[in-house]
Design an enzyme around this catalytic site. Structure first.
Site, PDB file in Angstrom:
ATOM      1  N   HIS A 127      -4.602  35.372 -13.758  1.00 27.40           N
ATOM      2  CA  HIS A 127      -3.389  36.082 -14.177  1.00 27.40           C
ATOM      3  C   HIS A 127      -3.671  36.712 -15.550  1.00 27.40           C
ATOM      4  O   HIS A 127      -4.475  36.177 -16.320  1.00 27.40           O
ATOM      5  CB  HIS A 127      -2.275  35.029 -14.285  1.00 27.40           C
ATOM      6  CG  HIS A 127      -0.907  35.565 -14.518  1.00 27.40           C
ATOM      7  ND1 HIS A 127      -0.470  35.966 -15.757  1.00 27.40           N
ATOM      8  CD2 HIS A 127       0.150  35.726 -13.683  1.00 27.40           C
ATOM      9  CE1 HIS A 127       0.796  36.344 -15.674  1.00 27.40           C
ATOM     10  NE2 HIS A 127       1.195  36.227 -14.426  1.00 27.40           N
ATOM     11  N   ASP A 204      -5.050  26.802 -16.151  1.00 24.28           N
ATOM     12  CA  ASP A 204      -3.753  27.449 -15.981  1.00 24.28           C
ATOM     13  C   ASP A 204      -3.115  26.793 -14.750  1.00 24.28           C
ATOM     14  O   ASP A 204      -3.549  27.031 -13.617  1.00 24.28           O
ATOM     15  CB  ASP A 204      -3.977  28.944 -15.770  1.00 24.28           C
ATOM     16  CG  ASP A 204      -2.690  29.678 -15.428  1.00 24.28           C
ATOM     17  OD1 ASP A 204      -1.691  29.030 -15.090  1.00 24.28           O
ATOM     18  OD2 ASP A 204      -2.703  30.930 -15.492  1.00 24.28           O
ATOM     19  N   GLN A 207       0.674  27.765 -11.231  1.00 21.03           N
ATOM     20  CA  GLN A 207       0.921  27.782  -9.782  1.00 21.03           C
ATOM     21  C   GLN A 207       0.512  26.488  -9.095  1.00 21.03           C
ATOM     22  O   GLN A 207       0.699  26.363  -7.884  1.00 21.03           O
ATOM     23  CB  GLN A 207       0.158  28.948  -9.125  1.00 21.03           C
ATOM     24  CG  GLN A 207       0.580  30.320  -9.611  1.00 21.03           C
ATOM     25  CD  GLN A 207       2.015  30.674  -9.222  1.00 21.03           C
ATOM     26  OE1 GLN A 207       2.633  30.038  -8.367  1.00 21.03           O
ATOM     27  NE2 GLN A 207       2.552  31.687  -9.868  1.00 21.03           N
ATOM     28  N   LYS A 230       8.818  27.598 -12.857  1.00 26.30           N
ATOM     29  CA  LYS A 230       8.189  27.700 -11.536  1.00 26.30           C
ATOM     30  C   LYS A 230       8.250  26.367 -10.785  1.00 26.30           C
ATOM     31  O   LYS A 230       7.760  26.249  -9.669  1.00 26.30           O
ATOM     32  CB  LYS A 230       6.727  28.144 -11.671  1.00 26.30           C
ATOM     33  CG  LYS A 230       6.569  29.566 -12.203  1.00 26.30           C
ATOM     34  CD  LYS A 230       5.110  29.949 -12.262  1.00 26.30           C
ATOM     35  CE  LYS A 230       4.852  31.165 -13.124  1.00 26.30           C
ATOM     36  NZ  LYS A 230       5.233  32.437 -12.524  1.00 26.30           N
ATOM     37  N   CYS A 369       0.482  40.740 -11.910  1.00 22.79           N
ATOM     38  CA  CYS A 369      -0.244  40.442 -13.163  1.00 22.79           C
ATOM     39  C   CYS A 369      -1.691  40.046 -12.887  1.00 22.79           C
ATOM     40  O   CYS A 369      -2.262  39.206 -13.593  1.00 22.79           O
ATOM     41  CB  CYS A 369       0.450  39.358 -13.987  1.00 22.79           C
ATOM     42  SG  CYS A 369       2.064  39.837 -14.565  1.00 22.79           S
TER      43      CYS A 369
HETATM   44  N1  PLP Z   1      -0.554  32.020 -14.815  1.00 22.09           N
HETATM   45  C1  PLP Z   1      -0.246  32.183 -13.535  1.00 22.09           C
HETATM   46  C2  PLP Z   1      -1.263  31.807 -12.493  1.00 22.09           C
HETATM   47  C3  PLP Z   1       1.000  32.674 -13.176  1.00 22.09           C
HETATM   48  O1  PLP Z   1       1.291  32.848 -11.883  1.00 22.09           O
HETATM   49  C4  PLP Z   1       1.930  32.990 -14.195  1.00 22.09           C
HETATM   50  C5  PLP Z   1       3.237  33.561 -13.861  1.00 22.09           C
HETATM   51  O2  PLP Z   1       3.441  34.159 -12.828  1.00 22.09           O
HETATM   52  C6  PLP Z   1       1.564  32.796 -15.513  1.00 22.09           C
HETATM   53  C7  PLP Z   1       0.314  32.295 -15.799  1.00 22.09           C
HETATM   54  C8  PLP Z   1       2.492  33.110 -16.638  1.00 22.09           C
HETATM   55  O3  PLP Z   1       3.572  32.247 -16.638  1.00 22.09           O
HETATM   56  P1  PLP Z   1       4.784  32.464 -17.646  1.00 22.09           P
HETATM   57  O4  PLP Z   1       5.234  33.877 -17.449  1.00 22.09           O
HETATM   58  O5  PLP Z   1       5.797  31.467 -17.218  1.00 22.09           O
HETATM   59  O6  PLP Z   1       4.259  32.232 -19.014  1.00 22.09           O
END
Ligand code: PLP
Length: 420
Positions: A127, A204, A207, A230, A369
């Site tokens: 992401h 990260d 998900q 999430k 993203c």
């Molecule tokens: N990393 C992953 C794999 C994501 O899917 C997301 C959000 O969709 C993020 C990071 C960023 O999360 P946040 O916008 O809650 O900071």
């Protein structure tokens, strides 16, 4: 198909938002959970009760409401510690979300530890939140970004890992689950290999934490970031787990109230963990809501949630793969978490999402993203359906039927194409 381990129909009663019709008489089919999940009444109630009965700022007041609020805030931290299998509560830093957690590490740990020529190991399925902070760190320090290649079916290709993971690698940042491909990555294996060359590992877990059991000690990772919204929790709250000795050695990221031990006219000393990284008034009620979300998920069981989503994803994969002109992204169902992204030869992902929305089905369209991943796949956008514990087999079938219908409407006729 694997037997479903959950009865989502009964769980749905816990989520008031799901019991609605949209566009007139269409029952809402919410399949945009990877962007943000919905919240059960228990979470909403915990937050309302906090504001209605116990709210005051934490850690400062010598009065009853502040004590209650502080206790509830710190109780939430202890729930997160147990949820992640961390050794100590002070390894749990409340942040505003995954993005904030990764940026904190890139700034605080990164600036203190990286020099020109050091390497940051990433990959193209990340992401933007797990790419851009590292690109910025590389710009500041002269470090070099490298990527683990991907296999044809969208997994990390670890075959020649030695080529990419070298004694120059200082950090490996990897998503536990791809938000576009659904791939579940072998975090433990990567962590072991990274530690062998003296690199640290950041995961990260945006998900993965909502769907799969997470144990930071078992995985042996150094940092892990997640987002509350999430995983049935509120927005504006997230967690950064960090190994105590690393967090202790890192300078604070933000300066201000709460993060200090003592402030003088021209200098300060930092507070101990976790306060050192929680400058200012923290997201108190958000943390309490996250604690309630963890209680809710734990009562159901992460293993059951994962098994249920596996069953849904298998069914979606099977059904969607029969649709003419479809390209499903990522590996086969056993290797993925509960989401499916796809591209149709026609129409465009945004049109698909709009047409599905008219049927009451909420999905996401765009690059999610993950622009470098979309570039790598040779596409500009895809459509993503992402499942959670409250989604039913019937909803998956509705998705499959609606996608088939969209494709039928745009089917080339040979002479003339029908327009939507
Ligand atoms: N990393 C992953 C794999 C994501 O899917 C997301 C959000 O969709 C993020 C990071 C960023 O999360 P946040 O916008 O809650 O900071």
């Amino acid at each position: 198909m694997t037997a479903s381990a959950l009865l989502p129909e009964s769980l749905r009663q816990d989520f008031p938002i799901l019991a609605q019709h949209v566009h007139g008489d269409k029952p809402l089919v919410f399949l945009d959970n990877a962007a943000s999940s919905q919240r059960p009444e228990a979470v909403i109630k915990a937050m309302v009760e906090s504001y209605a009965c116990d709210y005051a700022n934490v850690h400062r007041g010598i009065h009853v409401l502040s004590e209650r609020s502080t206790d509830a805030y710190e109780l939430a931290r202890s729930k997160v510690r147990a949820f992640l299998g961390a050794a100590y509560e002070h390894e749990i830093i409340f942040t505003s979300g995954t993005t904030a957690g990764i940026n904190l590490v890139a700034r605080s740990w990164g600036d203190a530890n990286l020099r020109a020529g050091d390497e940051i190991l990433l990959n193209l399925m990340e992401h933007h939140s797990n790419l851009v902070p590292w690109f910025q760190l590389a710009e500041r320090t002269g470090a070099v970004v490298r990527h683990i290649p991907l296999t044809e079916d969208g997994r990390l290709d670890l075959y020649d890992l030695d080529e990419y993971l070298t004694p120059r690698t200082r950090i490996v940042a990897v998503t536990a689950v791809s938000n576009t491909l659904g791939t579940i990555n072998p975090v433990r294996e990567l962590a072991r290999a990274a530690h062998d060359v003296g690199a640290v590992v950041l995961v990260d877990a945006a998900q993965s934490a909502p769907h799969l059991r997470t144990d930071v000690q078992e995985l042996d990772v150094d940092f892990l970031a997640l987002s509350g919204h999430k995983m049935c929790g509120p927005t504006g709250i997230g967690v950064l787990y960090g190994r105590a000795e690393l967090l202790e050695a890192m300078p604070p990221m933000f300066g201000g109230g709460s993060m200090i031990n003592r402030v003088y006219a021209d200098r300060f000393t930092s507070a101990d963990l976790p306060a050192k990284f929680e400058a200012g008034t923290p997201p108190i009620v958000g943390a309490i809501g996250l604690g309630a979300a963890i209680d809710y998920l734990e009562a159901i069981g992460l293993d059951r949630i994962h098994a249920h989503e596996q069953a849904l994803v298998e069914r979606a994969w099977e059904g969607l793969s029969q649709v003419e002109g479809i390209r499903l992204l990522g590996p086969r169902p056993e290797l993925r978490a509960g989401l499916v992204s796809f591209v149709l030869d026609r129409p465009h992902a945004h049109d698909i999402a709009q047409l599905l929305d008219r049927e009451g089905i909420a999905v996401r369209a765009g690059h999610h993203c993950t622009q470098p991943l979309h570039d790598h796949l040779g596409i500009t956008a895809s459509t993503r359906a992402s499942f959670y514990l409250y989604n039913t087999v019937g909803e998956v079938d509705a998705l499959i039927a609606a996608v088939r219908d969209v494709r039928d409407r745009f089917k080339p006729t040979g002479r003339k194409r029908r327009r939507a």
